[in-house]
Design a protein around this motif. Sequence first.
Motif, PDB file in Angstrom:
ATOM      1  N   ILE A  95      46.407  38.600  82.916  1.00  0.00           N
ATOM      2  CA  ILE A  95      47.132  38.219  81.709  1.00  0.00           C
ATOM      3  C   ILE A  95      47.410  36.733  81.728  1.00  0.00           C
ATOM      4  CG2 ILE A  95      48.233  40.472  81.401  1.00  0.00           C
ATOM      5  CD1 ILE A  95      50.841  39.169  82.517  1.00  0.00           C
ATOM      6  N   ILE A  96      47.596  36.182  80.550  1.00  0.00           N
ATOM      7  CA  ILE A  96      48.045  34.803  80.421  1.00  0.00           C
ATOM      8  C   ILE A  96      49.379  34.821  79.704  1.00  0.00           C
ATOM      9  CG2 ILE A  96      46.725  34.466  78.284  1.00  0.00           C
ATOM     10  CD1 ILE A  96      46.395  31.497  79.240  1.00  0.00           C
ATOM     11  N   VAL A  97      50.371  34.181  80.314  1.00  0.00           N
ATOM     12  CA  VAL A  97      51.710  34.123  79.728  1.00  0.00           C
ATOM     13  C   VAL A  97      51.720  32.961  78.750  1.00  0.00           C
ATOM     14  CG1 VAL A  97      54.193  33.934  80.173  1.00  0.00           C
ATOM     15  CG2 VAL A  97      52.699  35.093  81.818  1.00  0.00           C
ATOM     16  N   GLU A  98      51.663  33.280  77.466  1.00  0.00           N
ATOM     17  CA  GLU A  98      51.446  32.259  76.453  1.00  0.00           C
ATOM     18  C   GLU A  98      52.581  31.252  76.371  1.00  0.00           C
ATOM     19  OE1 GLU A  98      50.726  34.706  73.008  1.00  0.00           O
ATOM     20  OE2 GLU A  98      48.569  34.625  73.344  1.00  0.00           O
ATOM     21  N   SER A  99      53.828  31.700  76.613  1.00  0.00           N
ATOM     22  CA  SER A  99      54.965  30.799  76.469  1.00  0.00           C
ATOM     23  C   SER A  99      54.977  29.694  77.520  1.00  0.00           C
ATOM     24  CB  SER A  99      56.277  31.571  76.544  1.00  0.00           C
ATOM     25  OG  SER A  99      56.431  32.148  77.820  1.00  0.00           O
ATOM     26  N   LEU A 100      54.198  29.868  78.600  1.00  0.00           N
ATOM     27  CA  LEU A 100      54.157  28.854  79.650  1.00  0.00           C
ATOM     28  C   LEU A 100      52.897  28.001  79.587  1.00  0.00           C
ATOM     29  CD1 LEU A 100      55.479  30.812  82.752  1.00  0.00           C
ATOM     30  CD2 LEU A 100      56.726  29.399  81.133  1.00  0.00           C
ATOM     31  N   THR A 101      52.053  28.274  78.621  1.00  0.00           N
ATOM     32  CA  THR A 101      50.801  27.538  78.511  1.00  0.00           C
ATOM     33  C   THR A 101      51.010  26.249  77.728  1.00  0.00           C
ATOM     34  OG1 THR A 101      49.560  29.588  78.523  1.00  0.00           O
ATOM     35  CG2 THR A 101      48.419  27.652  77.737  1.00  0.00           C
ATOM     36  N   SER A 102      50.659  25.144  78.315  1.00  0.00           N
ATOM     37  CA  SER A 102      50.764  23.861  77.616  1.00  0.00           C
ATOM     38  C   SER A 102      49.628  22.959  78.087  1.00  0.00           C
ATOM     39  CB  SER A 102      52.111  23.199  77.896  1.00  0.00           C
ATOM     40  OG  SER A 102      52.181  22.822  79.254  1.00  0.00           O
ATOM     41  N   LYS A 103      49.473  21.847  77.433  1.00  0.00           N
ATOM     42  CA  LYS A 103      48.406  20.924  77.804  1.00  0.00           C
ATOM     43  C   LYS A 103      48.646  20.317  79.179  1.00  0.00           C
ATOM     44  CE  LYS A 103      47.241  19.646  73.037  1.00  0.00           C
ATOM     45  NZ  LYS A 103      47.139  18.543  72.056  1.00  0.00           N
ATOM     46  N   THR A 104      49.905  20.242  79.582  1.00  0.00           N
ATOM     47  CA  THR A 104      50.231  19.558  80.838  1.00  0.00           C
ATOM     48  C   THR A 104      50.471  20.499  82.007  1.00  0.00           C
ATOM     49  OG1 THR A 104      52.565  19.509  80.231  1.00  0.00           O
ATOM     50  CG2 THR A 104      51.223  17.607  79.598  1.00  0.00           C
ATOM     51  N   ASP A 105      50.758  21.784  81.719  1.00  0.00           N
ATOM     52  CA  ASP A 105      51.121  22.701  82.813  1.00  0.00           C
ATOM     53  C   ASP A 105      50.577  24.088  82.534  1.00  0.00           C
ATOM     54  OD1 ASP A 105      52.175  24.066  84.895  1.00  0.00           O
ATOM     55  OD2 ASP A 105      54.249  23.980  84.227  1.00  0.00           O
ATOM     56  N   LYS A 106      49.504  24.449  83.243  1.00  0.00           N
ATOM     57  CA  LYS A 106      48.922  25.774  83.098  1.00  0.00           C
ATOM     58  C   LYS A 106      48.863  26.500  84.437  1.00  0.00           C
ATOM     59  CE  LYS A 106      46.075  24.750  79.061  1.00  0.00           C
ATOM     60  NZ  LYS A 106      44.732  24.846  78.448  1.00  0.00           N
ATOM     61  N   GLN A 107      49.475  25.921  85.477  1.00  0.00           N
ATOM     62  CA  GLN A 107      49.269  26.430  86.819  1.00  0.00           C
ATOM     63  C   GLN A 107      49.829  27.838  87.037  1.00  0.00           C
ATOM     64  OE1 GLN A 107      51.170  23.664  89.402  1.00  0.00           O
ATOM     65  NE2 GLN A 107      53.240  24.110  88.692  1.00  0.00           N
ATOM     66  N   ASP A 108      50.866  28.209  86.314  1.00  0.00           N
ATOM     67  CA  ASP A 108      51.492  29.497  86.553  1.00  0.00           C
ATOM     68  C   ASP A 108      51.295  30.470  85.397  1.00  0.00           C
ATOM     69  OD1 ASP A 108      54.257  27.919  88.188  1.00  0.00           O
ATOM     70  OD2 ASP A 108      52.555  28.924  89.101  1.00  0.00           O
ATOM     71  N   SER A 109      50.365  30.194  84.501  1.00  0.00           N
ATOM     72  CA  SER A 109      50.255  30.979  83.283  1.00  0.00           C
ATOM     73  C   SER A 109      49.364  32.207  83.421  1.00  0.00           C
ATOM     74  CB  SER A 109      49.739  30.103  82.135  1.00  0.00           C
ATOM     75  OG  SER A 109      48.443  29.628  82.437  1.00  0.00           O
ATOM     76  N   VAL A 110      48.501  32.249  84.434  1.00  0.00           N
ATOM     77  CA  VAL A 110      47.569  33.367  84.587  1.00  0.00           C
ATOM     78  C   VAL A 110      47.981  34.220  85.783  1.00  0.00           C
ATOM     79  CG1 VAL A 110      45.178  34.050  85.005  1.00  0.00           C
ATOM     80  CG2 VAL A 110      45.671  32.065  83.558  1.00  0.00           C
ATOM     81  N   HIS A 111      48.007  35.549  85.584  1.00  0.00           N
ATOM     82  CA  HIS A 111      48.452  36.468  86.627  1.00  0.00           C
ATOM     83  C   HIS A 111      47.519  37.671  86.691  1.00  0.00           C
ATOM     84  CE1 HIS A 111      52.415  34.411  86.827  1.00  0.00           C
ATOM     85  NE2 HIS A 111      52.140  34.183  85.561  1.00  0.00           N
TER      86      HIS A 111
END
Length: 347
Positions: A95-111
């Motif tokens: 899954i990808i946590v959409e609320s944490l996805t940004s252009k500068t920080d994607k490191q914790d968005s995929v689980h």
Amino acid sequence: MGSSVISGSPLKSDETVVFFPTSAYLNSQLQWEVPIHQWVFEKEDQSILRKLTHKLLTELAETLDISEEEANSELFKNKVMWFIVDNERNKKLDIIVESLTSKTDKQDSVHTLNTSAANGHARTTIKLPSSSTQSEWIKYRAITEHKASQEFIGQSQLIPRTGLSVISDIDDTIKISEVLDKKALIRNTFLEEYRTTPNMPEYYKELEKQGAYFHYVSASPWQIYPSLKPFMDKHYPQGSYSLRNFRLKDSSIIKFLQSSKEYKLENIRSILKKYPAHRFILIGDSGEHDPEIYAQIYQEFSENIQQILIRAVPDSVLSEARFQTTFAGLPKDSWKILKDIKDTDTN
């Protein structure tokens, strides 16, 4: 982040995922612990659907005479089909946590989530930084290799450490089910549109205005959730759900629709332990075991329970002796039997 389980087969183009709403809490390291609960299955085609409904129809016919017209109605089919889908085991899902996805920080968005069991269900707890906004529902979606006509989206509510929470039963508390009458129970579950109990939607909306968080705990099977969701979205505040695992081949649906005291006790305790600084209102009905369950919970978590509210159900045991015995030892103002929810003080 997420589960370390990486084995399992990917989602196929004809398979479906349902995510159930959950509630997240802050751990001692001030991280959000977010439970993810998914159900993976394949909907059966019409020929298989007709064959698989035979067991359910036979069982229902023993209790209720269902006409051919009713059995072929779209309403009946839409509610029954969730009990006879082809559950998919050992399915791997990211899954990808959409609320944490940004252009500068994607490191914790995929689980990566745990693989599904025989009933198609899987549960995983992921951890998110506490910088995520409190009191919001975060959304996540399944990552698939197929171009599907619909996305598989789930959500979890980030509930802060302090606040007011409502733990609510569903059947005969906020939805008319008539659990004590088997024929009526089956009809209300499969053959009729869901109906609200009198004045409950207005009362729950008033609690929502006060900032309450909602946890719906029921002994009903998870298979009712897809048909229950539109009803809940229309009439009641969003919240997390705790329902029961059920496979048609393993048990009787009629017996299963009736309450399980131990199941509800276990799940209510789990919620209270996640939010030890919350005040709780417990709302149920007199139809089966809610008064006894809530009285036991009060004895175990007396500092957290603000009030117990029991909706009076016709034809249930409403004697003064029952409630005086059940709530013996509890403060008199800690519980109330509601013959009319409008009489309740929401402050």
